[in-house]
Design an enzyme around this catalytic site. Structure first.
Site, PDB file in Angstrom:
ATOM      1  N   SER A   1     -11.191   0.007   2.471  1.00 53.93           N
ATOM      2  CA  SER A   1     -10.676  -0.330   3.806  1.00 53.93           C
ATOM      3  C   SER A   1     -10.140   0.941   4.449  1.00 53.93           C
ATOM      4  CB  SER A   1      -9.545  -1.354   3.713  1.00 53.93           C
ATOM      5  OG  SER A   1     -10.053  -2.552   3.218  1.00 53.93           O
TER       6      SER A   1
ATOM      7  N   GLU B   1      -5.823   4.147   5.877  1.00 52.40           N
ATOM      8  CA  GLU B   1      -5.368   3.956   4.492  1.00 52.40           C
ATOM      9  C   GLU B   1      -5.697   5.160   3.601  1.00 52.40           C
ATOM     10  OE1 GLU B   1      -5.948  -0.057   2.612  1.00 52.40           O
ATOM     11  OE2 GLU B   1      -6.750   1.145   0.982  1.00 52.40           O
TER      12      GLU B   1
ATOM     13  N   ARG C   1       0.815  -1.227   0.000  1.00 52.58           N
ATOM     14  CA  ARG C   1       0.000   0.000   0.000  1.00 52.58           C
ATOM     15  C   ARG C   1       0.851   1.281   0.000  1.00 52.58           C
ATOM     16  NH1 ARG C   1      -2.173  -3.227  -1.436  1.00 52.58           N
ATOM     17  NH2 ARG C   1      -4.100  -4.247  -0.851  1.00 52.58           N
TER      18      ARG C   1
HETATM   19  C1  LIG Z   1     -15.548   0.308  -2.224  1.00 51.00           C
HETATM   20  C2  LIG Z   1     -14.056   0.469  -2.303  1.00 51.00           C
HETATM   21  C3  LIG Z   1     -13.239  -0.651  -2.440  1.00 51.00           C
HETATM   22  C4  LIG Z   1     -11.841  -0.504  -2.514  1.00 51.00           C
HETATM   23  N1  LIG Z   1     -11.076  -1.617  -2.640  1.00 51.00           N
HETATM   24  C5  LIG Z   1      -9.727  -1.505  -2.706  1.00 51.00           C
HETATM   25  C6  LIG Z   1      -8.906  -2.667  -2.823  1.00 51.00           C
HETATM   26  O1  LIG Z   1      -9.391  -3.787  -2.884  1.00 51.00           O
HETATM   27  N2  LIG Z   1      -7.560  -2.488  -2.871  1.00 51.00           N
HETATM   28  C7  LIG Z   1      -6.983  -1.259  -2.826  1.00 51.00           C
HETATM   29  O2  LIG Z   1      -5.753  -1.181  -2.884  1.00 51.00           O
HETATM   30  N3  LIG Z   1      -7.738  -0.137  -2.724  1.00 51.00           N
HETATM   31  C8  LIG Z   1      -9.087  -0.233  -2.663  1.00 51.00           C
HETATM   32  N4  LIG Z   1      -9.859   0.892  -2.537  1.00 51.00           N
HETATM   33  C9  LIG Z   1      -9.208   2.212  -2.455  1.00 51.00           C
HETATM   34  C10 LIG Z   1      -9.154   2.982  -3.795  1.00 51.00           C
HETATM   35  O3  LIG Z   1     -10.108   2.505  -4.684  1.00 51.00           O
HETATM   36  C11 LIG Z   1      -7.792   2.921  -4.462  1.00 51.00           C
HETATM   37  O4  LIG Z   1      -6.805   3.402  -3.601  1.00 51.00           O
HETATM   38  C12 LIG Z   1      -7.757   3.721  -5.780  1.00 51.00           C
HETATM   39  O5  LIG Z   1      -6.612   3.384  -6.514  1.00 51.00           O
HETATM   40  C13 LIG Z   1      -7.745   5.233  -5.568  1.00 51.00           C
HETATM   41  O6  LIG Z   1      -7.768   5.839  -6.833  1.00 51.00           O
HETATM   42  P1  LIG Z   1      -8.504   7.222  -7.076  1.00 51.00           P
HETATM   43  O7  LIG Z   1      -8.310   7.568  -8.501  1.00 51.00           O
HETATM   44  O8  LIG Z   1      -9.909   7.136  -6.620  1.00 51.00           O
HETATM   45  O9  LIG Z   1      -7.649   8.166  -6.137  1.00 51.00           O
HETATM   46  P2  LIG Z   1      -8.173   9.381  -5.224  1.00 51.00           P
HETATM   47  O10 LIG Z   1      -9.022   8.836  -4.136  1.00 51.00           O
HETATM   48  O11 LIG Z   1      -8.755  10.433  -6.072  1.00 51.00           O
HETATM   49  O12 LIG Z   1      -6.793   9.887  -4.620  1.00 51.00           O
HETATM   50  C14 LIG Z   1      -6.075   9.082  -3.715  1.00 51.00           C
HETATM   51  C15 LIG Z   1      -4.638   9.608  -3.617  1.00 51.00           C
HETATM   52  O13 LIG Z   1      -3.982   9.407  -4.863  1.00 51.00           O
HETATM   53  C16 LIG Z   1      -3.555  10.662  -5.393  1.00 51.00           C
HETATM   54  N5  LIG Z   1      -3.769  10.614  -6.841  1.00 51.00           N
HETATM   55  C17 LIG Z   1      -4.869  10.184  -7.507  1.00 51.00           C
HETATM   56  N6  LIG Z   1      -4.665  10.309  -8.840  1.00 51.00           N
HETATM   57  C18 LIG Z   1      -3.426  10.812  -8.993  1.00 51.00           C
HETATM   58  C19 LIG Z   1      -2.634  11.182 -10.128  1.00 51.00           C
HETATM   59  N7  LIG Z   1      -3.069  11.051 -11.394  1.00 51.00           N
HETATM   60  N8  LIG Z   1      -1.386  11.703  -9.902  1.00 51.00           N
HETATM   61  C20 LIG Z   1      -0.905  11.858  -8.637  1.00 51.00           C
HETATM   62  N9  LIG Z   1      -1.613  11.517  -7.538  1.00 51.00           N
HETATM   63  C21 LIG Z   1      -2.846  11.013  -7.722  1.00 51.00           C
HETATM   64  C22 LIG Z   1      -4.397  11.732  -4.717  1.00 51.00           C
HETATM   65  O14 LIG Z   1      -3.708  12.971  -4.668  1.00 51.00           O
HETATM   66  C23 LIG Z   1      -4.569  11.123  -3.337  1.00 51.00           C
HETATM   67  O15 LIG Z   1      -3.418  11.386  -2.574  1.00 51.00           O
HETATM   68  C24 LIG Z   1     -11.260   0.781  -2.455  1.00 51.00           C
HETATM   69  C25 LIG Z   1     -12.089   1.911  -2.331  1.00 51.00           C
HETATM   70  C26 LIG Z   1     -13.469   1.754  -2.242  1.00 51.00           C
HETATM   71  C27 LIG Z   1     -14.340   2.964  -2.114  1.00 51.00           C
END
Ligand SMILES: Cc1cc2nc3c(=O)[nH]c(=O)nc-3n(C[C@H](O)[C@H](O)[C@H](O)COP(=O)(O)OP(=O)(O)OC[C@H]3O[C@@H](n4cnc5c(N)ncnc54)[C@H](O)[C@@H]3O)c2cc1C
Length: 345
Positions: A238, A339, A161
């Site tokens: 999570s 997380e 992570r």
């Molecule tokens: C229902 C649910 C289930 C999930 N299951 C999992 C799982 O099984 N495994 C897991 O690892 N995670 C899981 N997650 C967490 C999440 O989906 C992941 O961490 C996902 O990759 C976040 O991506 P995002 O584009 O939504 O990022 P955001 O939530 O928009 O941002 C998260 C972080 O990443 C940074 N970020 C995002 N995009 C960029 C970019 N292009 N450049 C630089 N920084 C960036 C942001 O600044 C922030 O710090 C889950 C979430 C939910 C709601």
């Protein structure tokens, strides 16, 4: 590229809490990213990069600067299994595409919300796969040097992570494009117990599409697939990381468990280290699935997902987080590390 003011951030996140962005822009190209960065510099605004909003908790006060949402599109596919994907592509759309073209390597990551650009940040993983196994390189805009640069997978510093993008270099890079090396005609991976159980007794060699369906079904059963109308999926996934313990800390946990006549489920992480289930710690500190505190709560189907039961404020989510952390610390002597990323605190 349109720069907007006072844009509510809650609807742009899966948890659905938090205030407004003072300025907001959605970038559809590298050029847009450069222009947005220039705008934030000119105005002296703090920049926050938003993807799909599935791993963030936005403060009730919002973000008093510029939120730059990454919407860069495009899936560029090569027969060798190399995929160059725009950071703004929805992650599950890319997984569906790869699976439909019979490329393996990310099928177990089906149903994870968010953007492609979000996946390297916390080295997204589930059901026996993580993106560090398939990312070959990425392109990111360096806010310090004001130019884009390429990273090899090795330079991303992937671990459980984590990557350099959420640790040592946090906030420095805007990820623009991610390249994945997938296996053409590859076999599905069935390493994870839940997945093996799903296929036990029938097909021992499921197709990639069958594994994708299985993962999405298992996720939906736990409220871990974003499903409109399912309050258990109104979460940031999570909320706590599984703690990794070594030496004395692990022994102390075993001692406390023995006192309570409990068996700690533990999975070897690295040599001499043990990854402990945060869900087990929480449930054995007196919290039950479905626990509610005001409008915040624990999902009724997944002990690690804190949910917005309806109309929660960020303060209510944080109160629940703190109550859980305090009780787990008191019961087990372990600090549960959140997380998601906290924005605007
Ligand atoms: C229902 C649910 C289930 C999930 N299951 C999992 C799982 O099984 N495994 C897991 O690892 N995670 C899981 N997650 C967490 C999440 O989906 C992941 O961490 C996902 O990759 C976040 O991506 P995002 O584009 O939504 O990022 P955001 O939530 O928009 O941002 C998260 C972080 O990443 C940074 N970020 C995002 N995009 C960029 C970019 N292009 N450049 C630089 N920084 C960036 C942001 O600044 C922030 O710090 C889950 C979430 C939910 C709601």
């Amino acid at each position: 590229m349109e720069i907007k003011e006072n844009v509510p951030l809650a609807p742009l996140t899966t948890l659905g809490v938090g205030g407004n962005a003072r300025f907001f822009v959605r970038a559809e190209s590298i050029h847009d990213v450069e222009a947005a960065v220039a705008f934030s510099r000119e105005k002296g605004l703090a920049l926050f990069v938003l993807g799909g909003g599935s791993n963030v908790v936005v403060s009730d006060r919002g973000w008093n600067g510029l939120v730059l949402q990454i919407g860069i599109p495009g899936i560029d596919e090569h027969a060798t299994g190399q995929f160059n994907v725009g950071a703004g592509v929805n992650w599950d759309t890319f997984v569906a595409h790869a699976v439909s073209r019979n490329y393996s390597g990310i099928e177990c990551l089906s149903g994870i919300p968010g953007s492609v650009g979000g996946t390297p940040v916390q080295n997204v993983g589930a059901y026996g796969q993580e993106v560090s196994q398939t990312i070959t390189s990425l392109l990111a805009f360096d806010l310090a040097a004001n130019r884009a640069r390429e990273f090899s997978a090795g330079e991303c510093g992937f671990s459980y992570r984590t990557s350099i993008f959420n640790t040592s270099q946090r906030g420095r890079y805007v990820i623009l494009r991610v390249s994945y090396g997938l296996e053409p005609g590859g076999k599905a991976q069935l390493q994870y117990a839940d997945l093996r159980k799903y296929f036990a007794g029938h097909d021992p060699t499921p197709t990639l599409a069958e594994v994708r369906d299985a993962v999405r079904t298992i996720r939906a059963g736990k409220g871990m697939l974003i499903t409109p109308g399912d309050p258990d999926s109104r979460s940031a996934g999570s909320f706590f990381k599984n703690p990794v313990l070594a030496g004395a800390a692990h022994e102390e946990l075993l001692r406390r468990a023995a006192e309570r006549q409990l068996q700690v489920p533990s999975y070897p992480a690295l040599a001499q280290q043990h990854k402990i289930s945060a869900a087990w710690l929480l449930e054995n500190s007196g919290f039950k699935k479905g626990y509610a505190l005001g409008h915040a709560g624990i999902s009724t189907r997944h002990a690690l997902a804190l949910i917005n039961r309806d109309g929660a404020t960020t303060a209510e989510i944080l109160a629940l987080k703190e109550e859980i952390q305090a009780r787990v610390q008191q019961t087990w002597g372990i600090h549960l590390e959140p997380e998601p990323v906290f924005v605007g605190f």
